[in-house]
Design an enzyme around this catalytic site. Structure first.
Site: not given
Ligand code: ATP
Length: 916
Positions: A285, A329, A650, A654
């Protein structure tokens, strides 16, 4: 009675708790308070203490049978047998204890690694503190996605919304405020708007609060009193093996009973046959199997930690080996997350910006005239921003290492969102700093960035009292809100053609793999008494200022890892909130986009129903401009297609997708508490390559489990068959009970454990993922086990028969005993690979195994040659000629293995030749 903190003013609370709202506690008093109030933890089910773990070893079914056998031997006056069995039982228990203790210790280390953290202000500085070290009086900072670490009275906040369902059952988020709530008799928890409670979750906004109670004194502590954290840590494989173990016990007991009955029928003494039966059952066993599986899992998990993957749920280890799709992402996982603004479109000109990383030194090169709008854009970039530039001493490999120059020393870095860090640096290159501006203007309102809205806005009030809103975000979203444009020092209506021109420039920048943000401002009308600022009021009639495009280079290690995954039959899918063209350009650089693969956008997903998405999901390797809710649909579609999906996340939104995935992965550095909690694995370095490494380890662990199952069961089948065939053929018993028990100890103990830590085979990432439904015995493993066991039995009986020809039965038994032990000690090397022969794998790849086999061989020789052990183990000293027979027979499986493999390779070559 508990203190009604919500009734008190902020200052009163601060004074009562003996702290300071700006500087927090100092480390010394935090330490004293920790001793006074105890750790900030809810009471949980205690762990098994080591002594109990040892005692539990004797509760094992097999050990109980052995103890019964000891008793019978003792009653019959067979003292030597009784004592030896006792010793073997104790050694077995010690081995079992060591295995279990090691497994428990590694699991504990794991729990400590995933312990939650909180941000507190101590000695005037913001610090990350273990949540269990938080004490009353600590000043704690909260951000979107944080789990509230203790009960807090809120001191200041911006748009704070907290989800309190863990406490109140109400799943709608509660909007918080700071004003005190005096004069109310009956107040329910949900109504105490100026408090935030342990275990609840910040779904929006930011805040600062003072800790009023910790641990079991919190509201969570009151209602739960005893929270049992015991989660089911068993993996599906462990459960299946437990089940298998139970069937094996019944089967083995049946066979052993048959051996006993046959033996007695043939006239063997009853007592001998009883003991032989018990020993055989014990040997047959595989009672060590569950412990070794746990050790293999625990050690594998440790290896993953060394490669930056922290496992939060043990079953993930197994599922990792089955992953067929990784949804990752983009920002920070596949790219460096080192943003630098390279180009700005403002007024009529395009500005090229020089400089490296976060160092605020660089030049602006205008291709047109520099109008006043540029400075206004820089001001918006600095004010609509929460990042802080830092300058610190960092070594190579540190977070703020300058990637291009690799410079050591004082290097600029950013605290906060790298996108905002890049904009901060842009403003600083133009000598505009937020703290300078804030000497004259006050921030009254903030709607932080969130990936659903894709924008952020703030409102500042200047000395004259007028209010200005500053907004930044994704250009397509922002243009919807803009009605005017600031050009040549004047605000003019934004015409359709101007809009088209901006979108054209946006596409050009995106095609160069730049992440583009639009910046704008608005004149906000003065507030009427009692009126509060809202996003709607700030984000309407915006005046467009310009576009800023930033690079975020792909991680070279990610490019390699994507290739490795492809070879291993795993598809990588990039999911990003960025613009389609940016995503496409980055996807190309990463080697994700090949012929036939598609780029889908969130807008396209919205138009598809679930069935269409299911079809499209097979072709898409990049998803752009998606929001977290799209992620959930993507995971579901892939799962419906039969994929085993790993998904990273993140942000707080999500969490559902991460939870839904077969392997939810959270970011260790940039991830929120909520996502970490929903995840099965956390990447300590946020790096994609760590996912590939974890998959490799996951595959290796599963293979190791198969390796020692093959080893243990082949050996056990061999042992049972030797005895069974001997009684069937009317031979004397080839092994005495003590020999069987001993064999079980030397072969099943160390060598099997060493197989559990075998390094991964070199070609492990060149194979297809395993089907999660697949049995552990797939690919003919059970036939191999039966084949090897039969070979062992025939070989041992041959050695026994030769021994009988050469001398007395004791010699024959000693030869049979040694043949079977050396069969097993040699065979363990073949178990290191199911595909490659021992010549290809080599003998020395696993030093622990070599050592284990050497120790076991030395122990075996000692029972042959140490005088006082010979009568106990009924052995006689062997001569060289006996050893020649034993070793030649014991090597037969290796020779056969190598020959079969060579024949198979030749056949394969021939087939390839014919096909070619
Ligand atoms: P992931 O990390 O999932 O790849 P991401 O970082 O590519 O996501 P988001 O963070 O959702 O995507 O950003 C989407 C869009 O929002 C970006 O393309 C940008 O134009 C705008 N964005 C990102 N960060 C900021 C911020 N801190 N303030 C304003 N607009 C933002």
């Amino acid at each position: 009675m508990t203190t009604r903190w919500f009734e008190m003013g902020r200052q009163e609370v601060i004074e009562k708790l003996g702290t300071c709202a700006e500087k927090g506690l100092d480390e010394q008093s935090a330490k004293e308070r920790l001793e006074q109030y105890g750790p900030n933890k809810l009471a949980s089910a205690g762990r098994t203490p080591p002594w109990l773990m040892f005692v539990n070893q004797f509760k094992d079914f097999m050990v109980l049978i052995l103890l019964a056998a000891t008793l019978v031997s003792g009653l019959l006056g067979e003292w030597a047998d009784a004592i030896t069995i006792m010793i073997i039982v104790v050694i077995n228990a010690i081995l079992g204890f060591v295995q279990e203790f090691r497994a428990e210790k590694s699991m504990e280390a794991l729990r400590a690694l995933t312990a939650p953290e909180a941000r507190a202000i101590r000695n005037g500085l913001e610090r990350k503190v273990r949540a269990s070290d938080i004490v009353p009086g600590d000043i704690v900072l909260l951000d979107t996605g944080d789990k509230v670490p203790a009960d807090l009275r809120l001191l200041s906040l911006s748009n704070l919304e907290v989800e309190e369902s863990a406490l109140t059952g109400e799943s709608n988020p509660v909007k918080k405020r700071v004003a005190n709530m005096a004069g109310q008799e009956e107040v329910s928890l949900g109504d105490t708007r100026n408090m935030a409670y342990m275990g609840t979750v910040v779904v929006r906004g930011r805040a600062k609060g003072v800790v009023v109670s910790t641990g079991m004194h919190t509201e969570m502590g009151h209602i739960t009193k005893m929270i049992q954290e015991a989660e089911d840590d068993q993996t599906p494989l462990q459960r299946r093996l437990e089940h298998l173990g139970k069937s094996l016990v019944i089967f083995c007991l049946g066979v052993c009973a048959l051996v006993v009955v046959l033996g007695i029928w043939r006239g063997e003494p009853m007592y001998h046959m009883f003991l032989a039966g018990v020993s055989l059952a014990v040997a047959a066993i595989p009672e060590g199997l569950p412990a070794i599986v746990t050790i293999a899992l625990a050690i594998g998990v440790q290896r993953m930690i060394r490669r930056n993957a922290i496992i939060r749920r043990l079953p993930a280890v197994e599922t990792l080996g089955c992953a067929t799709v990784i949804c990752s992402d983009k920002t920070g996982t596949l790219t460096e997350n080192q943003m630098t603004v390279r180009s700005v479109m403002v007024g009529n000109s395009t500005v090229r910006i020089t400089g490296e990383g976060y160092d605020p030194k660089g030049e602006f090169h205008f291709d047109g005239s520099k109008g006043s709008e540029f400075n206004k854009l820089l001001k918006c970039a600095a004010l609509c921003n929460n990042a802080v530039l830092t300058k610190g001493e960092v070594s190579v490999g540190g977070m703020f290492r300058n990637l291009k120059t690799g410079n050591l020393g004082r290097i600029w870095g950013v605290n906060g969102d790298p996108t905002e860090g890049a904009l901060m640096v842009l403003a600083a290159k133009g000598k505009i700093w937020r703290n300078e501006l804030e000497k004259k203007e006050n921030r009254l309102f903030e709607a932080p960035f969130d990936s659903d809205r894709k924008r952020m806005s703030v409102v500042y009030q200047d000395a004259s009292g007028s209010l200005t809103g500053y907004v930044k975000g994704a250009p397509d979203v922002m243009l919807e809100l803009c009605t005017h444009i600031y050009r040549d020092g004047r605000v003019v209506p934004l015409s359709g053609s101007a809009k088209e021109e901006i979108l054209k420039r946006n596409s050009e920048m995106a095609r160069d793999a730049l992440r583009v943000l639009a910046l704008a401002y608005s004149e906000v009308s003065p507030l009427k008494p009692g009126e509060e600022l809202t996003e709607e009021a700030v984000e309407k009639d915006l005046v467009f200022l310009g576009l800023a495009g930033m690079i975020d280079p792909p991680r070279p290690a990610a490019i390699q890892a994507i290739q490795t995954c492809r070879r291993a039959g795993i598809r990588t899918v990039m999911i990003t909130g960025d613009h389609q063209l940016t995503a496409q350009a980055v996807g190309k650089e990463l080697g994700l986009i090949t012929s036939g693969s598609k780029v889908l956008t969130g807008a396209q997903l919205d138009k598809m129903d679930d069935q269409e998405l299911q079809l499209e999901a097979e072709k898409a390797s990049v998803y752009a401009r998606v929001t977290p809710k799209h992620k959930l649909r993507i995971v579901r579609a892939l799962k419906r297609n039969g994929h085993v999906v790993a998904m990273t996340g993140d942000g707080v939104n999500d969490a559902p997708a991460v939870k839904e995935a077969d392997i939810g992965i959270a970011m260790g550095k940039s991830g929120t508490d909520v996502t970490k909690e929903a995840s099965a694995m956390v990447l300590a370095d946020d790096n994609f390559k760590t996912i590939a490494a974890a998959i490799e380890e996951g595959r290796a662990i599963y293979n190791n489990i198969r390796k020692f199952i093959r080893y243990l069961l082949s050996c056990n089948v061999g042992e049972v068959l030797v005895m069974f065939l001997a009684v069937l053929m009317g031979m004397p018993l080839p092994l005495v009970p003590i020999q069987i028990l001993w064999m079980n100890l030397v072969t099943d103990g160390l060598p099997a454990m060493a197989l559990g830590v075998d390094p991964a085979e070199k070609d492990i990432m060149y194979r297809r993922p395993r089907d999660p439904q697949e049995s552990v015995f797939s690919d003919g493993l059970s036939w191999r086990i039966l084949g090897t066991g039969t070979l062992f039995a025939i070989g041992t009986l041959m050695a026994f028969a030769l021994g009988l020809m050469l001398g007395p039965v004791e010699l024959a038994r000693t030869m049979a005993f040694n043949t079977l032990v050396f069969f097993q000690l040699f065979f363990v090397f073949s178990c290191r690979s199911e595909r490659h022969s021992i010549l290809e794998v080599g003998l020395f790849g696993n030093p622990q195994l070599v050592l284990a086999v050497m120790i076991s061989a030395a122990l075996q020789l000692s029972v042959n040659y140490i005088g006082f052990l010979q009568p106990i183990f009924q052995t006689v000293p062997l001569e060289l000629k006996h050893w020649v027979i034993i070793i030649s027979i014991a090597l037969v499986p290796q020779v056969l293995g190598v020959t079969f493999k060579a024949i198979k390779d030749r056949a394969k070559e021939k087939i390839m030749y014919i096909r070619a």
